[in-house]
Design a protein around this motif. Structure first.
Motif, PDB file in Angstrom:
ATOM      1  N   GLY A  69      -1.660  -0.575  78.292  1.00 52.96           N
ATOM      2  CA  GLY A  69      -0.620  -1.458  78.811  1.00 52.96           C
ATOM      3  C   GLY A  69      -0.529  -2.725  77.996  1.00 52.96           C
ATOM      4  O   GLY A  69      -1.186  -2.887  76.955  1.00 52.96           O
ATOM      5  N   THR A  70       0.281  -3.656  78.476  1.00 50.73           N
ATOM      6  CA  THR A  70       0.414  -4.938  77.785  1.00 50.73           C
ATOM      7  C   THR A  70      -0.895  -5.715  77.808  1.00 50.73           C
ATOM      8  O   THR A  70      -1.088  -6.625  76.993  1.00 50.73           O
ATOM      9  CB  THR A  70       1.539  -5.775  78.408  1.00 50.73           C
ATOM     10  N   ALA A  71      -1.806  -5.379  78.722  1.00 48.66           N
ATOM     11  CA  ALA A  71      -3.134  -6.006  78.720  1.00 48.66           C
ATOM     12  C   ALA A  71      -3.872  -5.718  77.429  1.00 48.66           C
ATOM     13  O   ALA A  71      -4.680  -6.534  76.969  1.00 48.66           O
ATOM     14  CB  ALA A  71      -3.950  -5.505  79.907  1.00 48.66           C
ATOM     15  N   ASP A  72      -3.609  -4.566  76.816  1.00 47.60           N
ATOM     16  CA  ASP A  72      -4.173  -4.241  75.503  1.00 47.60           C
ATOM     17  C   ASP A  72      -3.326  -4.822  74.383  1.00 47.60           C
ATOM     18  O   ASP A  72      -3.846  -5.334  73.382  1.00 47.60           O
ATOM     19  CB  ASP A  72      -4.241  -2.720  75.315  1.00 47.60           C
ATOM     20  N   ALA A  73      -2.025  -4.757  74.530  1.00 41.09           N
ATOM     21  CA  ALA A  73      -1.120  -5.104  73.436  1.00 41.09           C
ATOM     22  C   ALA A  73      -1.163  -6.565  73.052  1.00 41.09           C
ATOM     23  O   ALA A  73      -0.915  -6.918  71.893  1.00 41.09           O
ATOM     24  CB  ALA A  73       0.310  -4.713  73.811  1.00 41.09           C
ATOM     25  N   SER A  74      -1.482  -7.439  74.008  1.00 42.72           N
ATOM     26  CA  SER A  74      -1.433  -8.876  73.759  1.00 42.72           C
ATOM     27  C   SER A  74      -2.608  -9.573  74.443  1.00 42.72           C
ATOM     28  O   SER A  74      -2.973  -9.206  75.566  1.00 42.72           O
ATOM     29  CB  SER A  74      -0.114  -9.450  74.295  1.00 42.72           C
ATOM     30  N   PRO A  75      -3.193 -10.591  73.803  1.00 40.18           N
ATOM     31  CA  PRO A  75      -4.319 -11.299  74.420  1.00 40.18           C
ATOM     32  C   PRO A  75      -3.982 -11.933  75.763  1.00 40.18           C
ATOM     33  O   PRO A  75      -4.860 -12.065  76.622  1.00 40.18           O
ATOM     34  CB  PRO A  75      -4.667 -12.376  73.378  1.00 40.18           C
ATOM     35  N   ASP A  76      -2.709 -12.318  75.965  1.00 42.40           N
ATOM     36  CA  ASP A  76      -2.352 -12.932  77.244  1.00 42.40           C
ATOM     37  C   ASP A  76      -1.881 -11.910  78.277  1.00 42.40           C
ATOM     38  O   ASP A  76      -1.492 -12.274  79.390  1.00 42.40           O
ATOM     39  CB  ASP A  76      -1.294 -14.023  77.062  1.00 42.40           C
ATOM     40  N   GLY A  77      -1.909 -10.630  77.921  1.00 44.33           N
ATOM     41  CA  GLY A  77      -1.608  -9.580  78.885  1.00 44.33           C
ATOM     42  C   GLY A  77      -0.139  -9.277  79.082  1.00 44.33           C
ATOM     43  O   GLY A  77       0.206  -8.429  79.905  1.00 44.33           O
TER      44      GLY A  77
END
Length: 341
Positions: A69-77
């Motif tokens: 998910g975006t939790a992986d894609a970006s440090p801020d989730g």
């Protein structure tokens, strides 16, 4: 495969409406998930959970496996202001689809299915389904890693979500109608690269997870071993760490060797994750489709916790550990605080 596939993806971009996966309009999320307070099995302290709609929860042709998910894609989730969960499903003939789930409102999660495809050389460029198990996912920057059991990683371009025709249940280009189709799915996501194992060690690549706590960030792949058709011995499964280039999101280095390798000493492992030197393994070993979670602190004593029935992949979202299950009629996605494990 990167150079060839990148050119084919660009060719598809020229002829099909294209947007980034995280920019999919909210109005395009055409299925409602069902928020849950708890999940099947012995999981305690569930912080957030949902199950799929009736068709996807009870269906037998598509089976859920991987999680990111975006939790992986970006440090801020978040990516493009969105908080998303992605789940892979496999099908015998259509290959792999990804459920894109908007979890911004935990009480009303909504989702849409997207078909994964592999571009094929031709005039025009065509594409075909991805016939793999897709047991693990990791979203790194603009890249989506999908494990290919026994082979390595297939990598997809999350900036190239392609809109196709939905009038006929076929996949690829139809020269008579001059349209592309995605098996009745409105959107397809193309493969842009791959990493294929040449080592005699032959890792199985049953699951994968991103570890941002390592330096540099890394992918952690694990193996499903049951002592029969997967591995020679039930407890011979291995877990590997693959360093990433933090700028490109690709595997780091010219010679792509794991930076770490361990025997897990656990069987039936469906998902493996590393966090601050600790390892977490989800297993379907218990009888009757029950699940277990193994927590292996770095240098400390391991513990075994009851987990969701028919467990699959794992993902870290800050202080939360996410997982999912595959059992027909009980297909859930959920999160538990690490502090409660």
């Amino acid at each position: 495969t990167w150079a060839d596939q990148a050119g084919r993806v660009d060719a598809l971009r020229q002829v099909l409406p294209t947007l980034a996966l995280a920019e999919l309009p909210h109005a395009e999320f055409n299925r409602d998930a069902v928020a849950l307070a708890g999940v099947p099995g012995g999981v305690k302290d569930v912080a957030q959970a949902f199950r799929w709609n009736a068709d996807d929860n009870d269906g037998t042709t598509w089976v859920p496996q991987g999680l990111t998910g975006t939790a992986d894609a970006s440090p801020d989730g978040e990516v493009a202001g969105r908080k998303l969960v992605l789940v892979s499903w496999y099908h015998d003939t259509k290959g792999v689809r990804i459920s894109v789930v908007d979890i911004a409102d935990p009480a009303k999660p909504v989702y849409r299915h997207v078909l994964l495809v592999e571009p094929v050389a031709g005039d025009p460029v065509d594409f075909k389904p991805i016939l793999v198990h897709a047991g693990g996912l990791a979203w790194v920057g603009d890249l989506l890693y999908v494990v290919h059991t026994g082979k390595g990683f297939r990598v997809f371009d999350t900036t190239a979500l392609l809109q196709v025709a939905t009038d006929v249940d076929s996949i690829g280009y139809d020269p008579k109608a001059r349209v592309y189709r995605g098996g009745l799915y409105k959107y397809v996501l193309p493969q842009i690269g791959a990493y294929v194992t040449k080592s005699a060690c032959k890792p199985l690549y049953s699951s994968v997870a991103l570890d941002r706590s390592s330096d540099p960030p890394s992918l952690v792949s694990s193996e499903y071993c049951n002592g029969s058709d997967a591995c020679a011995e039930a407890y011979s499964g291995r877990i590997y760490r693959w360093s990433l280039d933090p700028d490109s999101g690709r595997l780091a280095g010219a010679d792509l060797w794991p930076s770490e390798a361990h025997y897990m000493a656990q069987s039936h492992v469906q998902g493996g994750l590393a966090r601050d030197g600790d390892f977490y393994l989800s297993s379907s070993r218990p009888a009757g489709a029950a699940g277990e979670l193994y927590v292996l602190p770095g240098g400390g004593k391991s513990s075994t916790l009851p987990w969701v029935d028919t467990p699959e992949d794992l993902m870290r979202d800050g202080d939360l550990l996410w997982s999912l299950s595959e059992g027909t009629g009980e297909r859930v996605v959920f999160a538990v605080p690490f502090a409660k494990l």
